[in-house]
Design an enzyme around this catalytic site. Structure first.
Site, mmCIF file in Angstrom:
data_model
loop_
_atom_site.group_PDB
_atom_site.id
_atom_site.type_symbol
_atom_site.label_atom_id
_atom_site.label_comp_id
_atom_site.label_asym_id
_atom_site.label_seq_id
_atom_site.Cartn_x
_atom_site.Cartn_y
_atom_site.Cartn_z
ATOM 1 N N ASP A 460 78.224 15.103 -61.181
ATOM 2 C CA ASP A 460 77.132 16.066 -61.337
ATOM 3 C C ASP A 460 76.995 16.476 -62.791
ATOM 4 O OD1 ASP A 460 79.643 17.309 -61.190
ATOM 5 O OD2 ASP A 460 78.853 19.163 -60.347
ATOM 6 N N ARG A 464 81.831 21.452 -66.827
ATOM 7 C CA ARG A 464 82.449 22.615 -66.189
ATOM 8 C C ARG A 464 83.514 22.176 -65.174
ATOM 9 N NH1 ARG A 464 77.000 24.034 -63.218
ATOM 10 N NH2 ARG A 464 77.216 22.816 -61.301
ATOM 11 N N ASP A 465 84.008 23.120 -64.416
ATOM 12 C CA ASP A 465 85.097 22.821 -63.483
ATOM 13 C C ASP A 465 84.561 22.163 -62.206
ATOM 14 O OD1 ASP A 465 83.720 24.994 -62.620
ATOM 15 O OD2 ASP A 465 85.437 26.342 -62.451
ATOM 16 N N GLU A 466 83.824 21.063 -62.379
ATOM 17 C CA GLU A 466 83.375 20.263 -61.237
ATOM 18 C C GLU A 466 83.570 18.784 -61.582
ATOM 19 O OE1 GLU A 466 80.364 21.291 -58.468
ATOM 20 O OE2 GLU A 466 79.756 23.025 -59.661
ATOM 21 N N GLU A 739 70.610 21.232 -65.723
ATOM 22 C CA GLU A 739 70.757 21.414 -64.283
ATOM 23 C C GLU A 739 69.587 22.197 -63.704
ATOM 24 O OE1 GLU A 739 74.231 23.628 -63.069
ATOM 25 O OE2 GLU A 739 74.091 22.812 -61.044
ATOM 26 N N HIS A 760 73.014 17.557 -66.359
ATOM 27 C CA HIS A 760 72.963 17.200 -64.933
ATOM 28 C C HIS A 760 71.814 16.209 -64.763
ATOM 29 C CE1 HIS A 760 75.581 20.089 -62.879
ATOM 30 N NE2 HIS A 760 75.041 19.765 -61.717
HETATM 31 C C1 BGC Z 1 76.676 20.644 -58.347
HETATM 32 C C2 BGC Z 1 75.383 19.999 -57.909
HETATM 33 C C3 BGC Z 1 75.551 19.736 -56.466
HETATM 34 C C4 BGC Z 1 75.570 21.094 -55.835
HETATM 35 C C5 BGC Z 1 75.527 21.117 -54.365
HETATM 36 C C6 BGC Z 1 76.753 21.958 -57.679
HETATM 37 O O1 BGC Z 1 77.821 22.718 -58.016
HETATM 38 O O2 BGC Z 1 76.798 20.732 -59.710
HETATM 39 O O3 BGC Z 1 74.747 19.213 -58.725
HETATM 40 O O4 BGC Z 1 74.709 18.834 -55.890
HETATM 41 O O5 BGC Z 1 76.615 21.871 -56.306
HETATM 42 O O6 BGC Z 1 74.461 21.740 -54.011
#
Ligand code: BGC
Length: 939
Positions: A460, A464-466, A739, A760
């Site tokens: 995504d 960040r923390d993802e 995003e 994003h």
């Molecule tokens: C992500 C998105 C993802 C979404 C789910 C987010 O935290 O960065 O791109 O699809 O959560 O809805």
């Protein structure tokens, strides 16, 4: 006969790197070049030679196939190397010479090819927090000169291998990230040149990485896959005398803690150069005070060879500016938002520590770290203090444009820091340009965002923390991704993980690799990545094999949804996101969208059922094709009953609702479709062409508009600059796709929502439409076997050019309009045909074969009806040209843009009626319209 016919680019599967392939029967593809027009292949011959040099051949095979042709010989054995060449015959009677040979070498195809065992340092550690990176090593003797040597290697954790003081290969972040419990990649390296007769040493540094580092939002979790780092290495040496020797990880290896004191994907790396054991991966190093290793049991059948390219350092950037912030921080600006890290070059006292903290944007002149949430994104380096030192981190990456530098000894110069751009090393396949520089920048931003997020897993965001493989994001972006880069092997690997991580009931995790604890909680649309992405790969790369490989995954997701929907066939569960990030949603509630989430879910249910049916048809599974076709028809009926009025109005009355209904064929009658199309365009006009959809609708909005003939509306939306729009971020200096439409607000402040990244790709999914509609370059058959060349002139553009490296070769479509004359150029690769529909012309569509074409003709301008005071403002605003001329002649009409709501049924006369000087305004508008339209339409 002399001929320019030549065969090149002979390829195994989707691989450009063919050492250690994991497929015993690799499909073969090749490209043909020839000046001949209308060239098609009528036959080919494939010849393969093994190490013995003995040729095997198919003989002349009558066939037009040149993409992913099934392997015609006996399956490859582990380690077997073949060299393949191809020649072809064309419809013009010419035969080519043999292509240059292309080779591939199989990796270790069976678990019992491995004699190596995973080894882990023989110490206990507290894995509730980051741990120093272990170094592992052993020495060995080679009896005589080396003919060839291969290193097969992987790790639980990340690794960097070294032999005799040299880093092995140029990949980074190996072995990459897969669903480790099911599929762990190993890499194969040719290390012949690193070895010598006599004493040698091999070693590796390990890092926590995705294996046991912190992953996930809300603080995340550690040790998701296991709490022990381990190395698996098998060095196979072949001597010049034909004998062999294998050095493998076993209990003879030694281990110690190295100079990387801590490393983490989100938080960064901490390195103390004073702790580097000099010469640790060279022979004759004294490791007597190192610890031993333990064996670690692991199922070796989970080992797989890569099906896509590795991650590499792809490009470096120099600082464009070094800034002192208002609060006195030193900030380096690299001018481009990227994923990667910094390399530093420094001289200073021992023990001095430099800290580099990464950020995407500045807010009030200071780095904005809020968008990183809990990711520390900080690297720190402590100097050894001897001469010039260069360093870059190994086991982390950051999403950044700016870096804050602390603790630099002396003055920081722009030569001291380099940004290293890292991503999967895919081949670029798409190029687009047009006469509007803002659109060109939008395209560049899409490319950079893909580059920042195709780092082994389609993520995504990189900062960040993802940084997770969010399924929905990949799904909506996949048509654009496959246009810009050859990501077939990359996405095939990810899809294998999707299938592996799917629940037994078909439920699909939100992100893959799945790192969530507990049961799978699927989400509509996101789960539909299982059907959409394989279908996109089939369309773009002509790879029916991917449908075969994924069929079970596709089918089981649709069965899961069908089970959840029950007899109603309405998928009204599992809807946490809906049309995620609708611009109307409040910053802290991004799922609060104006489109009914169950409508979105059910629309995708219909789409996915239909894709399973189509995939079944391609694969010759007739029973399943029929079953899912009838399921799809049932869902379409249910959708219409529940959400579509007989008039064609659709529930929610929103852009996304109409977009999905139009694009997924959910409107039962042509009249309803027409009405829905008109309503979609009206919504666009009423919003003054600003975006009113979230990331589900936005991805296919322009296609929906065009499919109901609303080209001008689509162009107006694409060229809108006011927020929310595709160009708003560009006008704010964006170098990547954000995003949110308003990740940065017009006053330069950063959106307060926690869901605010500047990198994003989901909203960049319009890229594919730009290629197909503006550039006019679209696939008409899987793999671009046939092209649909149908450019559209609009949006005030005077030229555009799209190029795409198809599996058959380079295709191109370009147009320009000058003084009412349109020129169109097309390049169609050999073995491909095209249907060409020329823009602004009344010429009939033409069918052409391969070759270069050029058309030049006088434009037939589109018919426009005359506007009067009884027209609506949205009709006037719809004609960008006319509106700007009105503003020139009667600038006071600008007030019309302010009058809200811009109602679709209110006439200009009525709108002006409530202005203080109504009479005068009306006269002035009438005069302007008469003048302009009179000139436009001389009687
Ligand atoms: C992500 C998105 C993802 C979404 C789910 C987010 O935290 O960065 O791109 O699809 O959560 O809805």
């Amino acid at each position: 006969m002399s001929t320019d016919l030549a065969v090149s680019e002979v390829r195994f599967e989707h691989l450009r790197e063919t050492l250690g392939i994991g497929v015993a029967r690799p499909r073969l593809s090749w490209m043909v070049s020839t000046e001949a027009k209308g060239w098609t292949q009528i036959a080919y011959e494939i010849e393969a030679r093994g190490r013995d040099g003995q040729p095997r051949t198919t003989g002349k095979v009558e066939s037009a196939e040149s993409v992913l042709v099934p392997w015609p010989f006996a399956p490859l054995a582990s380690r077997e190397r073949v060299s393949v060449r191809v020649r072809v015959w064309g419809n013009n009677g010419q035969a080519s010479d043999w292509s240059a040979p292309a080779w591939a070498e199989a990796g270790l195809l069976k678990a019992d090819d491995w004699v190596a065992r995973f080894v882990t340092p023989d110490w206990d550690e507290d894995t509730s927090t980051m741990q120093p990176s272990p170094l592992l090593r052993r020495e060995f003797d080679l009896r005589t000169a080396v003919q060839q040597a291969r290193l097969y290697v992987t790790a639980l954790g990340l690794y960097e291998a070294q032999i005799n003081g040299q880093v092995v290969g140029d990949q980074v972040l190996s072995p990459g990230w897969t669903s480790y419990n099911h599929r762990l990649r190993y890499q194969t390296f040719d290390v012949t040149g690193l070895l010598r007769k006599g004493r040698n040493a091999i070693g590796a540094i390990l890092g926590d990485g995705w294996y046991r580092g912190r992953l996930g939002f809300f603080g995340g979790r550690r040790n998701i896959y296991g709490d022990r780092l381990a190395l698996l290495a098998q060095l196979e040496v072949e001597y010049t005398d034909g004998t062999t020797e294998t050095i493998a990880t076993d209990l003879t290896w030694r281990a110690t803690r190295g100079p990387i004191l801590a490393s983490d994907i989100y938080d960064g790396e901490t390195y103390d150069a004073r702790r580097e054991p000099r010469g640790w991966s060279e022979p004759d190093y004294d490791d007597h005070d190192w610890a031993g290793v333990r064996l670690l049991e692991r199922d070796l059948t989970t080992l797989v060879a890569p099906s896509g390219p590795p991650v590499r350092r792809i490009q470096t950037l120099k600082p464009v500016d070094i800034i002192k912030s208002p609060s006195g921080r030193t900030i380096v600006d690299f001018g481009q938002n990227i994923a990667g890290w910094l390399r530093l070059r420094v001289q200073g006292p021992p023990g001095q520590t430099i800290r580099l903290r990464h950020a995407e944007v500045l807010e009030n002149g200071e780095p904005c770290y809020r968008t990183l949430r809990t990711a520390k994104a900080t690297d720190s380096y402590t100097l050894r203090g001897e001469g010039v030192e260069t360093w870059e981190p190994r086991f982390t990456f950051h999403g950044f444009r700016y870096a804050e530098v602390e603790g630099w000894p002396g003055e920081l110069h722009s030569d001291d820091l380099t940004a290293v751009v890292c991503h999967s090393d895919m081949e670029r396949t798409g190029w687009f340009e047009c006469s509007n520089p803002l659109l060109n920048q939008l395209h560049e931003n899409i490319v950079w965002t893909m580059r920042s997020n195709f780092l082994d897993v389609p993520t995504d965001c990189p900062q960040r923390d993802e940084r997770l493989g969010w399924t929905g994001d990949c799904e909506v972006f996949s048509p654009t991704a496959t246009t810009l880069y050859d990501c077939a092997g990359f996405l095939a690997s990810w899809l294998a993980d999707v299938a592996a991580d799917q629940g037994d009931d078909g439920a699909v995790p939100l992100y893959v690799p799945n790192i969530k604890a507990g049961p799978i909680t699927p989400a509509a649309v996101w789960g539909d990545a299982t059907t959409v992405v394989p279908w996109v790969l089939y369309q773009r790369f002509g790879d029916a094999g991917i449908l075969e490989a994924q069929f079970e995954s596709m089918r089981s997701w649709v069965d899961y949804v069908a089970g959840r929907a029950g007899d109603s066939l309405l998928y009204d569960k599992d809807v946490p996101y809906g049309d995620w990030l609708d611009p109307a949603a409040p910053p802290d509630r991004p799922g609060d969208t104006r489109t009914d989430a169950t409508l979105v879910a059910t629309a995708y249910f219909a789409r996915s059922a239909e894709l399973v049916a189509q995939a079944a048809r391609v694969l010759g599974r007739e029973t399943e094709a029929k079953r899912y076709e009838s399921l799809a028809a049932g869902v379409r009926d249910a959708f219409a009953r529940e959400y579509v009025a007989p008039s064609g109005r659709v529930v929610s009355d929103s852009a996304t609702a109409y977009t999905l209904a139009i694009q997924f064929g959910l409107l039962p009658t042509p009249e309803q479709r027409q009405r829905a199309g008109a309503r979609l365009a009206q919504i666009a006009r009423d919003n003054q062409y600003r975006i009113s959809s979230g990331f589900v609708g936005t991805a296919i909005l322009c296609d929906a508009l065009c499919s109901v003939g609303e080209y001008d509306t689509a162009f107006r939306m694409l060229t809108q600059r006011a927020c929310p729009s595709w160009l708003y971020p560009v006008t704010m200096g964006a170098t990547t796709i954000w995003e949110r439409w308003d990740s940065m607000l017009p006053d330069g402040s950063v959106n307060p929502g926690a869901m605010t990244s500047f990198n994003h790709y989901a909203l960049g999914s319009v890229g594919d439409w730009m290629y197909r509609t503006i550039g006019g370059l679209a696939p008409a058959e899987p793999g671009y076997r046939r092209l649909d060349l149908q450019p559209h002139i609009g949006g005030g553009l005077t030229s555009a050019r799209a190029r795409h490296l198809t599996p058959y070769g380079m295709a191109e479509c370009a147009w320009k309009i000058e003084g009412g004359v349109v020129q169109v150029e097309a390049v169609i690769p050999p073995n491909v045909s095209a249907r060409v529909v020329l823009p602004q012309s009344d010429l009939a569509p033409v069918e052409v074969g391969s070759g270069q074409y050029h058309w030049s003709y006088r434009a037939v301008p589109p018919q426009r009806h005359l506007l009067t005071l009884d027209s609506t403002f949205s009709e006037l605003f719809a004609d960008a040209d006319l509106w700007s001329q009105v503003l020139e002649l009667a600038p006071e009409m600008a007030v019309l843009e302010e009058i809200t709501p811009v109602s679709s049924s209110t006439t200009l006369r009525l709108q002006l009626l409530f202005q203080p000087n109504a009479e005068e305004m009306m006269r002035s508008l009438q005069a302007a319209l008469d003048k302009i339209q009179g000139e436009k339409n001389p009687a």
